[in-house]
Design a protein around this motif. Structure first.
Motif, PDB file in Angstrom:
ATOM      1  N   CYS A   1     -10.105  33.206 -26.138  1.00  0.00           N
ATOM      2  CA  CYS A   1      -9.661  33.876 -27.863  1.00  0.00           C
ATOM      3  C   CYS A   1      -8.297  35.032 -27.090  1.00  0.00           C
ATOM      4  O   CYS A   1      -7.831  34.988 -28.742  1.00  0.00           O
ATOM      5  CB  CYS A   1     -10.691  34.325 -28.633  1.00  0.00           C
TER       6      CYS A   1
ATOM      7  N   SER B   1     -13.332  44.096 -37.170  1.00  0.00           N
ATOM      8  CA  SER B   1     -13.574  42.847 -37.637  1.00  0.00           C
ATOM      9  C   SER B   1     -12.466  42.107 -36.586  1.00  0.00           C
ATOM     10  O   SER B   1     -12.936  40.621 -36.683  1.00  0.00           O
ATOM     11  CB  SER B   1     -12.917  42.949 -39.238  1.00  0.00           C
ATOM     12  N   ILE B   2     -11.683  42.232 -35.948  1.00  0.00           N
ATOM     13  CA  ILE B   2     -10.013  41.424 -35.796  1.00  0.00           C
ATOM     14  C   ILE B   2     -11.267  40.627 -33.726  1.00  0.00           C
ATOM     15  O   ILE B   2     -11.165  39.213 -33.869  1.00  0.00           O
ATOM     16  CB  ILE B   2      -9.145  41.651 -34.955  1.00  0.00           C
TER      17      ILE B   2
ATOM     18  N   GLU C   1     -14.245  40.706 -33.791  1.00  0.00           N
ATOM     19  CA  GLU C   1     -15.689  39.970 -34.050  1.00  0.00           C
ATOM     20  C   GLU C   1     -15.293  38.581 -34.612  1.00  0.00           C
ATOM     21  O   GLU C   1     -16.084  37.558 -33.453  1.00  0.00           O
ATOM     22  CB  GLU C   1     -15.971  40.833 -34.656  1.00  0.00           C
ATOM     23  N   ASN C   2     -14.754  38.307 -34.988  1.00  0.00           N
ATOM     24  CA  ASN C   2     -13.581  36.866 -35.112  1.00  0.00           C
ATOM     25  C   ASN C   2     -13.316  36.223 -34.432  1.00  0.00           C
ATOM     26  O   ASN C   2     -13.957  35.088 -34.427  1.00  0.00           O
ATOM     27  CB  ASN C   2     -12.985  37.177 -36.300  1.00  0.00           C
TER      28      ASN C   2
ATOM     29  N   ASP D   1     -16.810  35.460 -32.363  1.00  0.00           N
ATOM     30  CA  ASP D   1     -17.521  35.242 -33.356  1.00  0.00           C
ATOM     31  C   ASP D   1     -16.753  32.491 -33.007  1.00  0.00           C
ATOM     32  O   ASP D   1     -17.595  31.888 -33.258  1.00  0.00           O
ATOM     33  CB  ASP D   1     -18.060  34.919 -34.684  1.00  0.00           C
ATOM     34  N   SER D   2     -15.048  32.675 -32.886  1.00  0.00           N
ATOM     35  CA  SER D   2     -14.769  31.650 -32.245  1.00  0.00           C
ATOM     36  C   SER D   2     -15.416  30.753 -31.404  1.00  0.00           C
ATOM     37  O   SER D   2     -14.668  29.695 -31.664  1.00  0.00           O
ATOM     38  CB  SER D   2     -13.263  31.830 -33.031  1.00  0.00           C
TER      39      SER D   2
END
Length: 111
Positions: A48, A85-86, A88-89, A92-93
């Protein structure tokens, strides 16, 4: 890893691109005693980090560095401020990335 204060063991991930397999690179990792994740050649890129580079590009465009020296000074400052948040996202992806890769039998994904 030192900057992240990561004192526990870790395995470094890279995509096995030819530039990552260069003799000097392999020697550097060995000298630093950094274990690299075994990764098959020509495998789908599920990392990612590419999305983080896109975010960094957008942030750089807002600042508009005009020289290489300015770019070298600005990038670390921007990366220090990556919103939690970036990251973590992005983490999480990963299951979605893997599932789509499996669904497409290792072919192209939207990621």
């Amino acid at each position: 890893m030192r900057k992240l204060r990561q004192n526990q063991p870790f395995i470094f991930q890279q995509d096995n691109a030819p530039c990552h397999r260069a003799k000097k690179v392999v020697e550097w990792f060995a000298e630093q005693k950094i274990e690299c994740l075994k990764w098959p050649a020509n495998s789908p890129d599920l990392n990612c980090i590419e999305n983080l580079w896109s975010w960094l590009d957008r942030e750089l465009a807002k600042v508009g560095p005009r020289s290489l020296d300015e770019l070298k000074r600005i990038v670390p400052d921007i990366l220090e401020k990556v919103p939690k948040s970036i990251t973590e996202n992005l983490v999480d992806s990963i299951p979605r990335r893997i599932n789509e890769c499996l669904k497409n039998k290792g072919g192209v994904t939207r990621y």
